[in-house]
Design a protein around this motif. Structure first.
Motif, PDB file in Angstrom:
ATOM      1  N   LEU A 185      -7.171   3.272   8.769  1.00 54.14           N
ATOM      2  CA  LEU A 185      -6.491   2.000   8.998  1.00 54.14           C
ATOM      3  C   LEU A 185      -7.469   0.907   9.419  1.00 54.14           C
ATOM      4  N   ALA A 186      -8.509   1.251  10.161  1.00 54.41           N
ATOM      5  CA  ALA A 186      -9.519   0.260  10.538  1.00 54.41           C
ATOM      6  C   ALA A 186     -10.152  -0.347   9.291  1.00 54.41           C
ATOM      7  N   VAL A 187     -10.336   0.450   8.262  1.00 51.33           N
ATOM      8  CA  VAL A 187     -10.902  -0.053   7.010  1.00 51.33           C
ATOM      9  C   VAL A 187      -9.854  -0.841   6.222  1.00 51.33           C
ATOM     10  N   VAL A 188      -8.681  -0.260   6.053  1.00 51.61           N
ATOM     11  CA  VAL A 188      -7.646  -0.870   5.218  1.00 51.61           C
ATOM     12  C   VAL A 188      -7.159  -2.203   5.803  1.00 51.61           C
ATOM     13  N   ARG A 234      -1.134  -2.339  -4.274  1.00 50.20           N
ATOM     14  CA  ARG A 234      -2.496  -2.818  -4.011  1.00 50.20           C
ATOM     15  C   ARG A 234      -3.467  -1.655  -3.842  1.00 50.20           C
ATOM     16  N   PHE A 235      -3.035  -0.666  -3.070  1.00 53.95           N
ATOM     17  CA  PHE A 235      -3.828   0.552  -2.859  1.00 53.95           C
ATOM     18  C   PHE A 235      -2.890   1.744  -2.764  1.00 53.95           C
ATOM     19  N   ILE A 290       0.862  -1.176   0.000  1.00 44.77           N
ATOM     20  CA  ILE A 290       0.000   0.000   0.000  1.00 44.77           C
ATOM     21  C   ILE A 290       0.898   1.224   0.000  1.00 44.77           C
ATOM     22  N   VAL A 291       0.782   2.033  -1.034  1.00 45.37           N
ATOM     23  CA  VAL A 291       1.535   3.279  -1.085  1.00 45.37           C
ATOM     24  C   VAL A 291       0.933   4.204  -0.023  1.00 45.37           C
TER      25      VAL A 291
END
Length: 153
Positions: free
Chosen positions: A126-129, A110-111, A90-91
């Motif tokens: 971060l809770a979502v990712v 990836r994202f 993830i960038v």
């Protein structure tokens, strides 16, 4: 905070800003204290570290603008290395430059996560990712850039 499906045990953040590394680690610990966060300050340290233990990490957060070896160079090397190529990257950057977004998409990130402007927003994002359902979502150009709009949806 919503309950999340357990997925990641070990992640790595590569960022040359020590304050960003500390905030990120604190936010991950808030979201899920069972996740082990390892940090590195530049791309050269990341690649040396991954060569010694390539199977340990399930996810890499990678800043783009770093000294010695930048994020795009690291992403290129990770995708070219058979031992590392399956690790999602993830960038994690302040940039919203369309060229950076397009290049990192094509390089296999990836994202693309724009660094949130507040600690609260970082925790929410971060809770979502870090949720397994999110991680399993198909990568498309429409969901590649992650940010507050995604969390609030």
């Amino acid at each position: 905070m919503k309950e999340r499906v357990q997925h990641y045990k070990n992640i790595i953040l590569v960022d040359d800003d020590s304050d960003d590394r500390a905030l990120f680690t604190e936010a991950v610990n808030f979201v899920d204290p069972t996740i082990n966060v390892i940090t590195r300050s530049d791309g050269e340290h990341l690649m040396e570290f991954l060569e010694n233990d390539p199977g340990m990490f399930e996810l890499i957060f990678l800043d783009l603008n770093m000294p010695r070896k930048n994020g795009k160079e690291c992403l290129t090397e990770i995708r070219a290395n058979k031992k590392l190529s399956n690790i999602p990257v993830i960038v994690y950057t302040t940039s919203l430059n369309p060229v950076d977004i397009e290049e990192t998409y094509n390089l296999g990130a990836r994202f693309f996560l724009r660094k949130p402007s507040s600690f609260e927003e970082l925790k929410e994002t971060l809770a979502v990712v870090l949720d397994a359902k999110f991680a399993a979502a198909e990568k498309t150009r429409d969901n590649f850039v992650v940010g507050k709009k995604l969390v609030m949806a």
